[in-house]
Design an enzyme around this catalytic site. Structure first.
Site, PDB file in Angstrom:
ATOM      1  N   GLU A   1      46.048  38.951  47.802  1.00 33.65           N
ATOM      2  CA  GLU A   1      45.852  40.019  48.801  1.00 33.65           C
ATOM      3  C   GLU A   1      46.004  39.557  50.243  1.00 33.65           C
ATOM      4  O   GLU A   1      45.188  39.899  51.099  1.00 33.65           O
ATOM      5  CB  GLU A   1      44.468  40.660  48.592  1.00 33.65           C
TER       6      GLU A   1
ATOM      7  N   ASN B   1      49.500  37.323  44.171  1.00 34.07           N
ATOM      8  CA  ASN B   1      48.955  38.536  43.541  1.00 34.07           C
ATOM      9  C   ASN B   1      48.504  39.523  44.621  1.00 34.07           C
ATOM     10  O   ASN B   1      47.862  39.121  45.599  1.00 34.07           O
ATOM     11  CB  ASN B   1      47.742  38.105  42.685  1.00 34.07           C
TER      12      ASN B   1
ATOM     13  N   HIS C   1      46.557  48.800  40.450  1.00 34.97           N
ATOM     14  CA  HIS C   1      45.421  49.730  40.401  1.00 34.97           C
ATOM     15  C   HIS C   1      45.965  51.088  40.863  1.00 34.97           C
ATOM     16  O   HIS C   1      46.167  51.299  42.053  1.00 34.97           O
ATOM     17  CB  HIS C   1      44.302  49.270  41.336  1.00 34.97           C
TER      18      HIS C   1
ATOM     19  N   GLU D   1      46.217  43.526  36.866  1.00 40.24           N
ATOM     20  CA  GLU D   1      44.899  44.169  36.950  1.00 40.24           C
ATOM     21  C   GLU D   1      45.022  45.669  36.683  1.00 40.24           C
ATOM     22  O   GLU D   1      44.379  46.491  37.350  1.00 40.24           O
ATOM     23  CB  GLU D   1      44.267  43.935  38.334  1.00 40.24           C
TER      24      GLU D   1
ATOM     25  N   ASP E   1      44.809  49.359  35.968  1.00 39.37           N
ATOM     26  CA  ASP E   1      43.944  50.475  35.603  1.00 39.37           C
ATOM     27  C   ASP E   1      44.520  51.726  36.241  1.00 39.37           C
ATOM     28  O   ASP E   1      45.191  51.652  37.269  1.00 39.37           O
ATOM     29  CB  ASP E   1      42.454  50.258  35.941  1.00 39.37           C
TER      30      ASP E   1
END
Ligand code: XIL
Length: 299
Positions: free
Chosen positions: A127, A168, A205, A234, A236
């Protein structure tokens, strides 16, 4: 195949989940996790605050619980994460300049040294890009100098040459977004200059503000064309749309260098977003959701 991991393995890919060490005593949780997934990411236990709570004093008890559970059950592990503006211990938050830079290097060496030879891929830097504009996020690490990311990657390569080294981030899924282009340009530059980078992690996400877009496949293809693997790290999806889950799987399977998919938790009740977001593949009772069936049949 009748499980996510076995279905992904049919094309040489993996299907993973985030694991929380505090839930390893919950047999409903471990039964599903062990049956369905063949890659594990520690949800919090390998982060900076967990692994180096005091400067120079490393603590691997929680990280090792997750690692050992994975290894004992025949699963590989993604390491998450070594250099990040968030979840820094207090001592690191208060550092700056050359002492912070050295602390970052020492942290990478300490954690990667402990897990040397055991990790499939490390999220070396997490990030680092700003939400808008396509530039770097302001952080204490960024203020040590713009080269902090490449220093992190060079340090990581030496610390564990067997691990794939990933950058990432979130909101780098939509190809038209400035943040995606910023990260793409960094990876292109690293490859051109020989900075060691092996993979890009798309956190993925997806929610109302950053929804899945059909240009996701272009994003995956474009990063892969730079000569790096792409991993969905990750995943979702708020609301848990089965169609969107199938689209994500199909987009990964369309690109040879998209090597695996990890969902950020097992059951909706395990999600960092709260069970109400219903973003995962199993409901709070451990039942397979429609999204699960869509993913299994797309794999
Ligand atoms: C989240 C965890 O799921 C939470 O338990 C924790 O409180 C905060 O961090 N991007 C990342 C992950 O890279 O490490 C974050 O995990 C979710 C967003």
């Amino acid at each position: 195949a009748s499980t996510l991991g076995a279905a992904a393995a049919q094309s040489g890919r993996y299907f993973g989940t985030a694991i929380a060490s505090g839930k390893l005593g919950d047999s409903a949780y471990t039964t599903i996790a062990n049956r369905e997934f063949n890659m594990v990411t520690a949800e919090n236990e390998m982060k900076i605050d967990a692994t180096e709570p005091n400067r120079g004093q490393f603590s691997f008890s929680s990280g090792d619980r997750v690692y050992n559970w994975a290894a004992q059950n025949g699963k590989r592990v993604r390491g998450h994460t070594l250099a990040w503006h968030s979840q820094q211990p207090g001592w690191m938050q208060s550092l700056s300049g050359s002492s912070l830079r050295q602390a970052m290097i020492d942290h990478i060496n300490g954690v990667m040294g402990h897990y040397k030879g055991k990790i499939y891929a490390w999220d070396v830097v997490n990030e680092a890009y700003a939400d808008s504009g396509g530039g770097r996020r302001d952080s204490n690490l960024q203020r040590t100098g713009n080269d902090w990311i490449e220093v992190a990657f060079r340090t990581a390569r030496t610390a564990d040459p067997a691990a794939k080294l990933c950058y990432n981030d979130y909101n780098i899924d939509n190809w038209t977004w400035a943040k995606t282009q910023g990260v793409y340009n960094m990876v292109r530059d690293f490859k051109a200059r020989g900075v060691p980078i092996d993979c890009v992690g798309l956190q993925s996400h997806f929610n109302g503000n950053s929804p899945y877009n059909s240009n996701y496949r272009t994003t995956i293809q474009s990063f892969a064309a730079l000569g790096v693997d792409v991993q969905i790290t990750e995943l979702d999806i708020q609301g848990g749309s089965a169609t969107t889950y199938a689209n994500v799987v199909n987009d990964c399977l369309a690109v040879a260098r998209c090597t695996g998919i990890t969902t950020w938790g097992v059951r909706d009740s395990d999600s960092w977003l709260g069970a109400g977001a219903a973003p995962l593949l199993f409901d709070g009772n451990g039942n397979k959701k429609a999204a699960y069936t869509a993913v299994l049949s797309a794999l």
